[in-house]
Enzyme design. Structure first.
Site, PDB file in Angstrom:
ATOM      1  N   SER A   1      -9.800  -0.603   7.259  1.00 35.52           N
ATOM      2  CA  SER A   1      -9.241  -0.398   5.919  1.00 35.52           C
ATOM      3  C   SER A   1      -8.556  -1.603   5.293  1.00 35.52           C
ATOM      4  O   SER A   1      -8.227  -1.565   4.104  1.00 35.52           O
ATOM      5  CB  SER A   1      -8.262   0.777   5.933  1.00 35.52           C
ATOM      6  OG  SER A   1      -8.972   1.984   5.861  1.00 35.52           O
TER       7      SER A   1
ATOM      8  N   SER B   1      -9.766   1.731   3.000  1.00 33.30           N
ATOM      9  CA  SER B   1      -8.890   2.483   2.130  1.00 33.30           C
ATOM     10  C   SER B   1      -7.864   1.644   1.370  1.00 33.30           C
ATOM     11  O   SER B   1      -7.297   2.123   0.396  1.00 33.30           O
ATOM     12  CB  SER B   1      -8.138   3.528   2.950  1.00 33.30           C
ATOM     13  OG  SER B   1      -7.258   2.900   3.861  1.00 33.30           O
TER      14      SER B   1
ATOM     15  N   LYS C   1       0.848  -1.199   0.000  1.00 31.41           N
ATOM     16  CA  LYS C   1       0.000   0.000   0.000  1.00 31.41           C
ATOM     17  C   LYS C   1       0.884   1.249   0.000  1.00 31.41           C
ATOM     18  O   LYS C   1       1.940   1.264   0.649  1.00 31.41           O
ATOM     19  CB  LYS C   1      -0.892  -0.028   1.246  1.00 31.41           C
ATOM     20  CG  LYS C   1      -1.961   1.049   1.294  1.00 31.41           C
ATOM     21  CD  LYS C   1      -2.848   0.863   2.534  1.00 31.41           C
ATOM     22  CE  LYS C   1      -3.939   1.898   2.647  1.00 31.41           C
ATOM     23  NZ  LYS C   1      -4.781   1.703   3.847  1.00 31.41           N
TER      24      LYS C   1
END
Lengths: 96, 478
Positions: free
Chosen positions: B175, B151, B76
């Site tokens: 997330s 997210s 990420k």
């Protein structure tokens, strides 16, 4: 509903400048969110202290040795502007 | 043999018997990325030359000594990687290249993993659809008109579309688990302090945890074995040795006490998901588990508590983006004007909303009513969980109340978007480990996930239960 003065005050504290359209939109949205989190005030928390750290383990300290520090030049390279080994910023002191 | 679809344990087997080489596996993943990612948009950056060079270097080493030898991993974009951009999908960090690796990245590299690229996310991990990225939209691989969740939407989509076997995400309020649920993959958030946060760009420091997104429960355990443990650079990491997270996987659920919240009816849960939950309860009982109805902490209060604490911490953590130290600066005559314009222009709408809310709840006159009250509610939620886990091994509930939603559908309604995290935030507030396991598809073909939570540091039990769910559901994208 947040007033214009209130949102401008929060903008100032947060160092974020909104333009007029964004301010109008945010005023409504923030008021809704504040209304939403206000439900907390109805929760009966008698007997519970405010708790800021949620871990049963004691945070520890690193040994006082060097190592792991970053190279100054490599850090400064990522800044928008640097000069003679420092971050460069617009004037802090008023010229007048 | 589609190497990009293999699990970590399958790849390890192939490496051990010498039938494939890391460069072949990496090439299969890079091909999958170039075939699929133009449409899906999971990656912000892929580094093919670096990746192939690293694969060839690994070929000189022995696979046996490295637990993640030759395993391609996507990371990420809020996790620092030397030499490649780390932007948190924000304009304010456009082009920022960190001078150090996050501890998790160091651990992955030491274990023989190959970092294949950086994945898209909601800006600064704030959001539940990945639509808050300043750079691109990510689509749900199951249906391109739907959101991948967020997210960590890029990470979940990359794994779901078999572009990589594993991706790292971060979970502050769900997330990792929410996008895993929406994309039909496994997502694990460990106990707070299980995985080092050093090099994870801070959002809400008392809630943030890095964790794996994988296609199998076993793969999650394998990755957790590598990334967990005490780190001198993160004083909140748990000092105890984590042990082997794979240890409980084959153990079944006999004698395990699994708590299910009694008042789930209060929330608007998708009908098909309710059926799955009911069916799961029966199957777990058949397998020997004891299902216990329990009173769960007040989830409405939990989500409000979460939004106060997370945004208060964010308003402080994001104060560092001021146009002085990193990437973007708006030109201005004075320092104050430079700060205000840089932050006004550099942050997207959701990030600005959250910083402003966080600033508001911490400001004079409101601190006690919001922030202090939220901390008391947090203490109450923690104590409720302690009571639950003193009598039960696991808690089971949906990860998200329903399947994915259409891109664009919720973007203008922040509160509706926030409610997508209603079942995930309690684990962050209490600091306990939780996992989402893909449970099935709706009639329209969108994935649904079931979540397990365990007591503090009880990841082994969590994974034990998750392995049983995986066996019950036999979910496979095929």
């Amino acid at each position: 509903m947040l007033s214009d003065d209130e949102i401008k005050h929060i903008e100032k504290l947060a160092r974020i400048r909104l333009d007029g359209n964004a301010r109008e939109k945010f005023k409504g949205q923030l008021s809704d969110i504040i209304e939403f989190v206000r439900t907390l005030q109805k929760v009966d928390t008698t007997g519970f202290e405010s708790e800021t750290r949620k871990t049963p383990f004691k945070p520890f300290l690193r040994e006082g040795r060097d190592g792991g520090e970053l190279e100054r030049d490599k850090v400064l390279e990522q800044a928008p502007e640097n000069k003679n080994g420092f971050f460069k910023v617009p004037p802090v002191i008023d010229k007048d | 043999m589609e190497l990009n679809k293999k699990s970590i344990s399958e790849l390890k087997e192939l490496y051990s018997n010498g039938s494939v080489k890391p460069s072949e596996v990496v090439r299969a993943c890079l091909d999958a990325i170039s075939n699929k990612d133009t449409e899906i948009g999971a990656f912000l950056e892929v580094m093919p030359e670096d990746v192939l060079r690293r694969a060839r270097e690994l070929e000189k080493e022995s696979p046996e000594e490295m637990p993640l030898y030759g395993i391609p991993i996507a990371v990420k974009d809020n996790i620092c990687t030397i030499g490649s951009r780390t932007t948190c999908a924000s304009k304010i960090l456009e082009g920022y290249v960190p001078p150090y690796n996050a501890t998790v990245v160091e651990r992955l590299l030491d274990a023989g993993a190959i970092i294949i690229g950086k994945t898209n996310m909601d800006e600064f991990a704030m959001g539940s659809s990945t639509e808050n990225s300043a750079y691109q939209i990510t689509k749900n691989p199951w249906n391109m008109e739907f959101a991948p969740g967020g997210s960590s939407g890029g990470s979940a989509a990359a794994v779901a579309a078999s572009m990589v076997p594993v991706a790292l995400g971060s979970d502050t309020g769900g997330s990792i688990r929410q996008p895993a649920s929406l994309c039909g993959v496994v997502g694990l958030k460990g106990t707070y302090g299980r995985v080092s946060r050093y090099g994870l760009v801070a959002f809400a420091s008392s809630l943030d945890q890095i964790g794996p997104i994988t296609r199998t429960v076993d793969d999650s355990a394998i990755v957790m074995n590598v990334i967990s443990g005490r780190d001198p650079f993160d004083a909140t990491t748990i000092p105890d040795e984590p042990g082997d997270f794979r240890a409980g996987l084959g153990r079944g659920v006999e004698q395990l006490k699994i708590a299910v919240p009694v008042d789930l009816e209060r929330w608007d849960i998708d009908a098909e998901l309710k059926d799955i939950l009911k069916d799961t309860i029966e199957k777990l009982e058949e397998a020997g588990a004891k299902i216990e109805p329990v009173n769960f902490p007040d989830m409405d209060a939990s989500i409000a508590c979460y939004y106060v604490i997370a945004n208060a911490e964010a308003s402080s953590n994001l104060a560092r983006y001021d146009g002085v130290k990193y990437a973007f600066r708006a030109e201005a005559e004075t320092l104050d004007e430079m700060y205000e314009r840089t932050r006004g222009e550099g942050f997207g709408d959701e990030v600005k909303r959250r910083i402003l809310l966080g600033t508001y709840v911490l400001s004079a006159g409101y601190y006690d009513a919001y922030y202090n009250k939220a901390q008391q509610v947090r203490a109450m939620i923690c104590s409720r969980f302690e009571a639950i886990f003193s009598a039960n091994d696991l808690v089971m509930l949906p990860t998200v109340p329903g399947p994915s939603f259409r891109l664009g559908e919720r973007i203008d309604n922040p509160i509706e978007m926030y409610l997508s995290d209603i079942f995930t935030t309690p684990a962050n507030i209490a600091g306990i480990p939780a996992i989402s396991v893909p449970a099935g598809l709706t009639r329209k073909g969108l994935p649904l996930g079931i979540q397990l939570m365990a007591g503090y540091t009880q990841e082994e039990k969590l994974l034990q239960g998750a392995a049983m769910l995986e066996k019950i559901y036999k979910f496979n994208k095929g």
